[in-house]
Design an enzyme around this catalytic site. Structure first.
Site, PDB file in Angstrom:
ATOM      1  N   GLU A  82      65.623  30.353   1.592  1.00 38.66           N
ATOM      2  CA  GLU A  82      66.610  29.814   0.935  1.00 38.66           C
ATOM      3  C   GLU A  82      66.791  29.699  -0.471  1.00 38.66           C
ATOM      4  OE1 GLU A  82      69.980  29.932   2.203  1.00 38.66           O
ATOM      5  OE2 GLU A  82      68.933  30.916   3.861  1.00 38.66           O
TER       6      GLU A  82
ATOM      7  N   HIS B 202      74.126  34.502  -4.166  1.00 40.00           N
ATOM      8  CA  HIS B 202      72.925  34.240  -3.093  1.00 40.00           C
ATOM      9  C   HIS B 202      72.867  35.270  -2.251  1.00 40.00           C
ATOM     10  CE1 HIS B 202      70.668  31.003  -0.775  1.00 40.00           C
ATOM     11  NE2 HIS B 202      71.622  31.795   0.361  1.00 40.00           N
ATOM     12  N   GLU B 203      74.223  35.589  -1.822  1.00 45.71           N
ATOM     13  CA  GLU B 203      73.920  36.510  -0.278  1.00 45.71           C
ATOM     14  C   GLU B 203      73.426  37.570  -0.912  1.00 45.71           C
ATOM     15  OE1 GLU B 203      74.137  34.983   2.425  1.00 45.71           O
ATOM     16  OE2 GLU B 203      75.187  33.342   1.887  1.00 45.71           O
TER      17      GLU B 203
ATOM     18  N   HIS C 294      69.793  37.583  -0.711  1.00 42.69           N
ATOM     19  CA  HIS C 294      69.300  37.757   0.532  1.00 42.69           C
ATOM     20  C   HIS C 294      69.136  39.295   0.906  1.00 42.69           C
ATOM     21  CE1 HIS C 294      68.646  33.909   2.042  1.00 42.69           C
ATOM     22  NE2 HIS C 294      69.806  33.303   1.935  1.00 42.69           N
TER      23      HIS C 294
END
Length: 306
Positions: free
Chosen positions: A198, A130-131, A134
């Site tokens: 998100e 997930h990071e 980003h």
């Protein structure tokens, strides 16, 4: 699109700077505030990663000091076809993580010691994916600029009320309203920009790690941990909350109303739907990164991590 969004964010927060400056100090206050906003934007662009990491006293780790975490990030970055970011640990009991940096070539991921103790290997892989999503989407610059600018607006209000020009200083009621509404307006701008990102980072993170269920399980555990374990640094610097995978603030009420994060239950539902579309389940085998060994799908005990 990401650069347009970043430009809109900077323009909106800069305008808010100017409006607050005008209310506190007239035209002179507005010019001073706009000048401060420009300097803050430029400084944040070049130092966004250092600002966020230093705020949480994050310590960089490598293959020797945290081999399993470091190799995990390396393999996920290879899977995502992107440069490997620097890896940091934060001595913090609350389970959480964030990414920062102005672009994929100058980025970092940070995980708390609490998240290493809480999640399984596969769940942490989902969080790190997930990071990385980003970073790949250039969200980190947007989030860090918004965090820095929102914090600076609160400081500007405090400074202006204490040291502003007596000729232009508003009455006490207006000062109180500014102290409440200016940070709230900054939070609304953050919220408008961050919530959709998100969901996108969850979706891409599920693809990168190979199993969205891992990330869904991780979100549930992190949310439960956040509700019981306060993060004192985040509570003292609430403008940094959008950086984290789950809102680190434990206060309710207005904080939830203007949260920059979508509802965790909705995020989990979206990830489970993605998993069904991909045809994977909780125990599905993981990926093989270029030059790496396959990750075991067998359950592993949560940290500590070596």
């Amino acid at each position: 699109m990401n650069y347009v969004r970043t430009g809109m964010l900077m323009a909106g927060l800069t305008a808010l700077f100017g409006a607050v400056g005008y209310l506190l100090g007239g035209s002179g206050g507005m010019l001073a505030a706009l000048g401060f906003a420009v300097v803050t934007n430029l400084f944040t662009y070049w130092n966004s990663d250092r600002l966020a990491l230093s705020a949480y006293n994050a310590q960089e780790v490598d293959e020797r000091s945290a081999p399993e975490l470091w190799r995990m990030v390396r393999d996920l970055a290879a899977r995502a076809d992107m440069p490997m970011p620097r890896v940091y640990l934060i001595q913090e009991d609350q389970p959480n993580a964030f990414a920062t940096g102005r672009n994929p070539q100058n980025a970092a991921v940070a995980a708390t010691t609490g998240i290493l103790r809480t999640l399984s290997y596969e769940e942490l892989a989902g969080v790190m994916a997930h990071e990385l999503a980003h970073i790949k989407n250039h969200d980190t610059l947007t989030m860090t600029i918004s965090a820095t600018m929102a914090g600076a607006i609160s400081s500007l209000v405090t400074f202006g009320m204490m040291f502003g020009s007596r000729d232009h200083r508003p009455n006490v009621i207006v000062q109180i309203l500014l102290a409440i509404l200016a940070p709230m307006a900054a939070a609304i701008i953050q919220m408008a920009i961050s919530r959709s990102r998100e969901y996108e980072a969850d979706r891409l993170g599920g693809q990168i790690c190979g199993n969205p269920v891992w990330l869904a399980d991780a979100l549930a555990k992190i949310a439960a941990g956040v509700s019981h374990v306060p993060n004192e640094t985040a509570e003292a610097k609430p403008a940094t909350a959008p950086l984290f995978i789950i809102n680190p603030l434990t206060a309710g009420g207005m904080d939830n109303l203007f949260s920059t994060h979508p509802d965790t239950g909705n995020r989990i539902a979206a990830l489970m739907e993605q998993a069904r579309a991909m045809g994977v389940s909780r125990g599905a085998a993981s990926f093989t990164a270029p030059g790496a060994s396959p990750w075991s799908s067998a359950p592993r005990q949560p940290g500590p991590w070596g």
